[in-house]
Design a protein around this motif. Structure first.
Motif, PDB file in Angstrom:
ATOM      1  N   LEU A 104      -3.693  -2.520   5.561  1.00  0.00           N
ATOM      2  CA  LEU A 104      -3.068  -1.802   4.451  1.00  0.00           C
ATOM      3  C   LEU A 104      -2.664  -2.725   3.304  1.00  0.00           C
ATOM      4  O   LEU A 104      -2.837  -2.385   2.146  1.00  0.00           O
ATOM      5  CB  LEU A 104      -1.849  -1.018   4.933  1.00  0.00           C
ATOM      6  CG  LEU A 104      -2.133   0.166   5.840  1.00  0.00           C
ATOM      7  CD1 LEU A 104      -0.831   0.850   6.232  1.00  0.00           C
ATOM      8  CD2 LEU A 104      -3.082   1.149   5.183  1.00  0.00           C
ATOM      9  N   TYR A 126      -0.101  -3.474  10.692  1.00  0.00           N
ATOM     10  CA  TYR A 126      -1.097  -2.712   9.930  1.00  0.00           C
ATOM     11  C   TYR A 126      -1.745  -3.616   8.892  1.00  0.00           C
ATOM     12  O   TYR A 126      -1.635  -3.381   7.687  1.00  0.00           O
ATOM     13  CB  TYR A 126      -0.447  -1.505   9.258  1.00  0.00           C
ATOM     14  CG  TYR A 126       0.281  -0.610  10.227  1.00  0.00           C
ATOM     15  CD1 TYR A 126      -0.415   0.285  11.025  1.00  0.00           C
ATOM     16  CD2 TYR A 126       1.660  -0.673  10.353  1.00  0.00           C
ATOM     17  CE1 TYR A 126       0.251   1.109  11.926  1.00  0.00           C
ATOM     18  CE2 TYR A 126       2.339   0.141  11.255  1.00  0.00           C
ATOM     19  CZ  TYR A 126       1.621   1.026  12.035  1.00  0.00           C
ATOM     20  OH  TYR A 126       2.286   1.829  12.919  1.00  0.00           O
ATOM     21  N   HIS A 174      -6.754  -2.061  -4.756  1.00  0.00           N
ATOM     22  CA  HIS A 174      -6.039  -0.781  -4.811  1.00  0.00           C
ATOM     23  C   HIS A 174      -5.862  -0.450  -6.288  1.00  0.00           C
ATOM     24  O   HIS A 174      -4.868  -0.830  -6.904  1.00  0.00           O
ATOM     25  CB  HIS A 174      -4.686  -0.884  -4.109  1.00  0.00           C
ATOM     26  CG  HIS A 174      -4.788  -1.233  -2.666  1.00  0.00           C
ATOM     27  ND1 HIS A 174      -3.700  -1.604  -1.927  1.00  0.00           N
ATOM     28  CD2 HIS A 174      -5.823  -1.249  -1.814  1.00  0.00           C
ATOM     29  CE1 HIS A 174      -4.061  -1.846  -0.679  1.00  0.00           C
ATOM     30  NE2 HIS A 174      -5.363  -1.641  -0.589  1.00  0.00           N
ATOM     31  N   THR A 182      -7.264   3.909  -3.474  1.00  0.00           N
ATOM     32  CA  THR A 182      -5.919   3.610  -2.976  1.00  0.00           C
ATOM     33  C   THR A 182      -5.087   2.944  -4.064  1.00  0.00           C
ATOM     34  O   THR A 182      -5.618   2.235  -4.911  1.00  0.00           O
ATOM     35  CB  THR A 182      -6.009   2.679  -1.757  1.00  0.00           C
ATOM     36  OG1 THR A 182      -6.845   3.291  -0.786  1.00  0.00           O
ATOM     37  CG2 THR A 182      -4.649   2.441  -1.143  1.00  0.00           C
ATOM     38  N   ASN A 241       0.839  -1.180   0.000  1.00  0.00           N
ATOM     39  CA  ASN A 241       0.000   0.000   0.000  1.00  0.00           C
ATOM     40  C   ASN A 241       0.884   1.243   0.000  1.00  0.00           C
ATOM     41  O   ASN A 241       1.894   1.298   0.702  1.00  0.00           O
ATOM     42  CB  ASN A 241      -0.894  -0.028   1.248  1.00  0.00           C
ATOM     43  CG  ASN A 241      -1.890   1.103   1.295  1.00  0.00           C
ATOM     44  OD1 ASN A 241      -1.523   2.272   1.285  1.00  0.00           O
ATOM     45  ND2 ASN A 241      -3.159   0.761   1.361  1.00  0.00           N
ATOM     46  N   GLN A 242       0.479   2.248  -0.750  1.00  0.00           N
ATOM     47  CA  GLN A 242       1.270   3.476  -0.861  1.00  0.00           C
ATOM     48  C   GLN A 242       1.542   4.134   0.495  1.00  0.00           C
ATOM     49  O   GLN A 242       2.516   4.864   0.653  1.00  0.00           O
ATOM     50  CB  GLN A 242       0.576   4.467  -1.783  1.00  0.00           C
ATOM     51  CG  GLN A 242      -0.772   4.937  -1.258  1.00  0.00           C
ATOM     52  CD  GLN A 242      -1.562   5.734  -2.273  1.00  0.00           C
ATOM     53  OE1 GLN A 242      -1.194   5.807  -3.442  1.00  0.00           O
ATOM     54  NE2 GLN A 242      -2.656   6.329  -1.839  1.00  0.00           N
ATOM     55  N   ALA A 243       0.707   3.856   1.482  1.00  0.00           N
ATOM     56  CA  ALA A 243       0.917   4.428   2.816  1.00  0.00           C
ATOM     57  C   ALA A 243       2.213   3.934   3.460  1.00  0.00           C
ATOM     58  O   ALA A 243       2.744   4.581   4.359  1.00  0.00           O
ATOM     59  CB  ALA A 243      -0.274   4.098   3.717  1.00  0.00           C
ATOM     60  N   TYR A 244       2.728   2.799   3.018  1.00  0.00           N
ATOM     61  CA  TYR A 244       3.966   2.231   3.551  1.00  0.00           C
ATOM     62  C   TYR A 244       5.227   2.812   2.912  1.00  0.00           C
ATOM     63  O   TYR A 244       6.328   2.379   3.226  1.00  0.00           O
ATOM     64  CB  TYR A 244       4.025   0.725   3.285  1.00  0.00           C
ATOM     65  CG  TYR A 244       3.227  -0.143   4.217  1.00  0.00           C
ATOM     66  CD1 TYR A 244       3.352  -0.059   5.585  1.00  0.00           C
ATOM     67  CD2 TYR A 244       2.382  -1.112   3.690  1.00  0.00           C
ATOM     68  CE1 TYR A 244       2.641  -0.891   6.423  1.00  0.00           C
ATOM     69  CE2 TYR A 244       1.666  -1.958   4.520  1.00  0.00           C
ATOM     70  CZ  TYR A 244       1.803  -1.846   5.880  1.00  0.00           C
ATOM     71  OH  TYR A 244       1.101  -2.682   6.692  1.00  0.00           O
ATOM     72  N   ASN A 245       5.090   3.739   2.005  1.00  0.00           N
ATOM     73  CA  ASN A 245       6.207   4.181   1.175  1.00  0.00           C
ATOM     74  C   ASN A 245       7.484   4.432   1.972  1.00  0.00           C
ATOM     75  O   ASN A 245       8.534   3.869   1.662  1.00  0.00           O
ATOM     76  CB  ASN A 245       5.809   5.431   0.390  1.00  0.00           C
ATOM     77  CG  ASN A 245       6.790   5.757  -0.699  1.00  0.00           C
ATOM     78  OD1 ASN A 245       7.306   4.862  -1.358  1.00  0.00           O
ATOM     79  ND2 ASN A 245       7.055   7.021  -0.902  1.00  0.00           N
TER      80      ASN A 245
END
Length: 97
Positions: free
Chosen positions: A84, A81, A45, A53, A9-13
């Motif tokens: 995600l 998480y 996603h 997402t 997920n891009q949130a983990y970048n």
């Protein structure tokens, strides 16, 4: 030498790059805005109106002794998480230039 392919997920970048850096792994190639849908659960996603997402993907080539510690770190991040989405795969590297 092994390759570790990581889709996340891009949130983990930032977290993914920090995991590699903490283990002394500098080199990687990253793709951004990668669509996908997990094979077990979770939401797609796809970067559209219904599923906004997106994922990123990264590949890094590491010495054999770094594989287990990096995979352990990734596993811990995924468990922390779970919603995600993070997948990582270890692949053999037969030759490189």
């Amino acid at each position: 030498m092994k390759a570790i392919f990581i889709a996340y997920n891009q949130a983990y970048n930032e977290e993914i790059v920090e995991i590699l850096a903490a283990r002394g792994q500098r080199g990687y190639t990253k793709w951004e805005n990668v669509g996908g849908c997990g094979s077990v659960d979770g939401e797609p996603h796809l970067g559209n109106h219904a599923w906004p997402t997106q994922n990123h993907a990264l590949i890094t080539f590491v010495d054999d002794e770094l594989v287990a510690p990096i995979m352990d770190d990734l596993r811990g991040t995924d468990l922390a998480y779970k919603d995600l989405g993070l997948r990582a795969y270890v692949l053999p590297v037969e030759q490189s230039i």
